[in-house]
Design a protein around this motif. Structure first.
Motif, short mmCIF file in Angstrom:
data_model
loop_
_atom_site.label_atom_id
_atom_site.label_comp_id
_atom_site.label_asym_id
_atom_site.label_seq_id
_atom_site.Cartn_x
_atom_site.Cartn_y
_atom_site.Cartn_z
N ARG A 122 0.83 -1.20 0.00
CA ARG A 122 0.00 0.00 0.00
C ARG A 122 0.87 1.26 0.00
O ARG A 122 0.60 2.22 -0.73
CB ARG A 122 -0.92 -0.01 1.23
CG ARG A 122 -2.02 1.04 1.19
CD ARG A 122 -2.89 0.95 2.42
NE ARG A 122 -3.37 -0.42 2.63
CZ ARG A 122 -4.00 -0.81 3.73
NH1 ARG A 122 -4.20 0.03 4.72
NH2 ARG A 122 -4.42 -2.06 3.83
N ASP A 123 1.92 1.24 0.79
CA ASP A 123 2.83 2.39 0.84
C ASP A 123 3.53 2.60 -0.50
O ASP A 123 3.71 3.74 -0.96
CB ASP A 123 3.87 2.20 1.94
CG ASP A 123 3.26 2.27 3.34
OD1 ASP A 123 2.14 2.80 3.47
OD2 ASP A 123 3.92 1.81 4.29
N ALA A 124 3.95 1.49 -1.13
CA ALA A 124 4.63 1.59 -2.42
C ALA A 124 3.70 2.19 -3.47
O ALA A 124 4.11 3.05 -4.26
CB ALA A 124 5.12 0.21 -2.85
N ILE A 125 2.46 1.72 -3.50
CA ILE A 125 1.49 2.24 -4.46
C ILE A 125 1.28 3.74 -4.24
O ILE A 125 1.30 4.53 -5.20
CB ILE A 125 0.15 1.49 -4.35
CG1 ILE A 125 0.31 0.05 -4.84
CG2 ILE A 125 -0.94 2.20 -5.16
CD1 ILE A 125 -0.91 -0.82 -4.59
N ASN A 126 1.08 4.14 -3.01
CA ASN A 126 0.85 5.55 -2.71
C ASN A 126 2.06 6.40 -3.07
O ASN A 126 1.92 7.49 -3.65
CB ASN A 126 0.51 5.72 -1.23
CG ASN A 126 -0.85 5.14 -0.88
OD1 ASN A 126 -1.72 5.03 -1.75
ND2 ASN A 126 -1.05 4.77 0.37
N ASP A 127 3.26 5.92 -2.74
CA ASP A 127 4.48 6.68 -3.03
C ASP A 127 4.67 6.88 -4.52
O ASP A 127 5.00 7.98 -4.98
CB ASP A 127 5.70 5.97 -2.44
CG ASP A 127 5.74 6.03 -0.93
OD1 ASP A 127 4.99 6.83 -0.34
OD2 ASP A 127 6.51 5.24 -0.33
N VAL A 128 4.48 5.81 -5.28
CA VAL A 128 4.74 5.87 -6.72
C VAL A 128 3.67 6.67 -7.46
O VAL A 128 3.98 7.52 -8.30
CB VAL A 128 4.84 4.45 -7.31
CG1 VAL A 128 4.94 4.50 -8.83
CG2 VAL A 128 6.07 3.73 -6.74
N THR A 129 2.41 6.40 -7.16
CA THR A 129 1.32 7.03 -7.93
C THR A 129 1.06 8.47 -7.53
O THR A 129 0.40 9.20 -8.27
CB THR A 129 0.02 6.21 -7.79
OG1 THR A 129 -0.36 6.15 -6.40
CG2 THR A 129 0.21 4.80 -8.32
N SER A 130 1.55 8.89 -6.39
CA SER A 130 1.32 10.27 -5.96
C SER A 130 2.23 11.26 -6.67
O SER A 130 2.01 12.47 -6.62
CB SER A 130 1.51 10.40 -4.44
OG SER A 130 2.86 10.12 -4.09
N ASP A 131 3.26 10.78 -7.34
CA ASP A 131 4.22 11.68 -7.99
C ASP A 131 4.71 11.09 -9.30
O ASP A 131 5.90 10.86 -9.50
CB ASP A 131 5.40 11.94 -7.04
CG ASP A 131 6.31 13.05 -7.54
OD1 ASP A 131 5.83 13.92 -8.29
OD2 ASP A 131 7.51 13.03 -7.20
N LEU A 132 3.78 10.85 -10.22
CA LEU A 132 4.13 10.29 -11.52
C LEU A 132 4.81 11.33 -12.40
O LEU A 132 4.42 12.51 -12.40
CB LEU A 132 2.89 9.76 -12.23
CG LEU A 132 2.21 8.52 -11.66
CD1 LEU A 132 0.94 8.21 -12.45
CD2 LEU A 132 3.15 7.33 -11.67
N GLU A 133 5.80 10.90 -13.15
CA GLU A 133 6.45 11.77 -14.12
C GLU A 133 5.49 12.01 -15.30
O GLU A 133 4.56 11.24 -15.52
CB GLU A 133 7.74 11.13 -14.63
CG GLU A 133 8.82 10.95 -13.59
CD GLU A 133 9.44 12.26 -13.17
OE1 GLU A 133 9.28 13.27 -13.90
OE2 GLU A 133 10.08 12.29 -12.10
N PRO A 134 5.71 13.07 -16.08
CA PRO A 134 4.87 13.31 -17.26
C PRO A 134 5.01 12.17 -18.26
O PRO A 134 6.02 11.46 -18.30
CB PRO A 134 5.44 14.62 -17.84
CG PRO A 134 6.18 15.26 -16.71
CD PRO A 134 6.73 14.13 -15.89
N CYS A 135 3.99 11.99 -19.08
CA CYS A 135 4.02 10.96 -20.12
C CYS A 135 4.90 11.44 -21.27
O CYS A 135 4.59 12.43 -21.94
CB CYS A 135 2.60 10.69 -20.61
SG CYS A 135 2.50 9.65 -22.09
#
Length: 348
Positions: A122-135
């Protein structure tokens, strides 16, 4: 939840599995998988492609792009057994260990009970998806992650969704290009033309998804896709009465009872059908760059109009909104046709 995503590979050269040759690099393995997916010089074979992805992924320890492609193949039942559990397990592992954006979004969407999800995941998902780089071309996983998230919950609206589709289309993700044409009403004609050209180019190198969406191109026959181990295509054929295809789909875990998912269009009024059809002709016309293409579209439109002549119902009332919508479509198509005709008449 049914998730459909396009497969994206990396063009980095081929490799040989003959004895005595060095083992392929991850990058060249991905391109070999794309060779199987396209059927370039070999028979189209999604199972062979999935096995290449599986080897390169190495249970999440190998090439991350291969892991993402394998997850998408699993979700589409292309070359592998259908089923959420295998996709979820791989997505969980790749998200947790590699912090891959697409894997983390997939892990989140595929979770049956988020409350029971391990805290570390859950922490990994939140960390990664909260700060996605531009496409962009450097962040293909982010492109796939954003497309998957938007497809599932539709959080993006208006221009942001259009920008995401255009950005993903420009980096070679067929799904993004197809979505631009699918939602063409009100779209910028230049973006429609660009998406059409991208799809045509991808179709010309035998990408089946591109051929299904590209203007002025023919889709790969469903029977050919089924024979290539696209088990959803087998299910679609089964729903049309092909018993052998139905059995093949069922034996690979694909639902063959819910045929409604293959109905692409809801029921529409006669005027809505006409507007939608004219919009298709308009989209095809707006990617034409010469008179020959414009003439083909015009011929197809004339033939369709003749077929519809016998269906005219004088008692049907056409709303003012439908009249305006049709006028807009015809106006834009005329503009595109004029541009194509003029381009084709210019001497070099």
């Amino acid at each position: 939840m049914w998730i459909v995503v396009a497969l994206t590979g990396t063009a980095c050269g081929g490799w040989s599995s003959d004895a005595g040759h060095p083992a392929p690099s991850s990058a060249s393995a991905l391109e070999q998988a794309r060779v199987y997916e396209r059927g370039t010089g070999v028979a189209r074979d999604y199972h062979a492609a999935a096995e290449v992805y599986r080897t390169a992924c190495d249970n999440g320890h190998g090439n991350v792009a291969a892991c993402g492609a394998l997850i998408r193949a699993q979700l589409r039942a292309r070359g592998v057994e259908a089923g959420r559990s295998a996709s979820r397990a791989l997505a969980d592992a790749v998200c947790l260990e590699r912090r891959d954006p697409f894997a983390c979004v997939a892990a989140d969407l595929l979770a049956d009970h988020k409350a029971a999800m391990p805290q570390a995941l859950r922490d990994a998902i939140n960390d990664v998806t909260s700060d996605l780089e531009p496409c962009d071309i450097v962040h293909l996983s982010e492109c796939q992650a954003r497309l998957l998230a938007d497809q599932d919950d539709g959080r993006l609206t208006g221009r942001r969704r259009s920008q995401l589709r255009l950005q993903s289309c420009r980096v070679g993700i067929v799904e993004g290009c197809a979505a631009i044409l699918q939602h063409a009403r009100g779209a910028d004609h230049r973006e429609l033309a660009e998406a059409g050209r991208q799809l045509q180019t991808a179709c010309d190198v035998h990408d089946a998804d591109a051929c299904a969406a590209a203007p002025d191109r023919a889709p790969v026959p469903p029977h050919d896709l089924c024979m290539a181990a696209d088990y959803e295509a087998c299910a679609a054929l089964g729903c049309q009465g092909d018993a052998a295809a139905r059995q093949r789909a069922a034996s690979h875990g694909v639902d063959v009872t819910n045929c409604h998912r293959f109905d692409k269009q809801p029921e529409r009024s006669r005027s809505e059908e006409a507007i939608a059809k004219m919009a298709e002709f308009k989209d095809k016309m707006c990617v034409c760059v010469d008179k020959a293409c414009a003439d083909r579209v015009t011929e197809d439109m004339t033939r369709w109009g003749q077929e519809q002549a016998g269906r005219v119902d004088l008692d049907v009332r056409i709303s003012e909104d439908d009249t305006k919508a049709m006028a807009t479509v015809v106006e834009e198509m005329t503009r595109c046709m004029t541009k194509a005709m003029m381009a084709g008449s210019v001497s070099p």
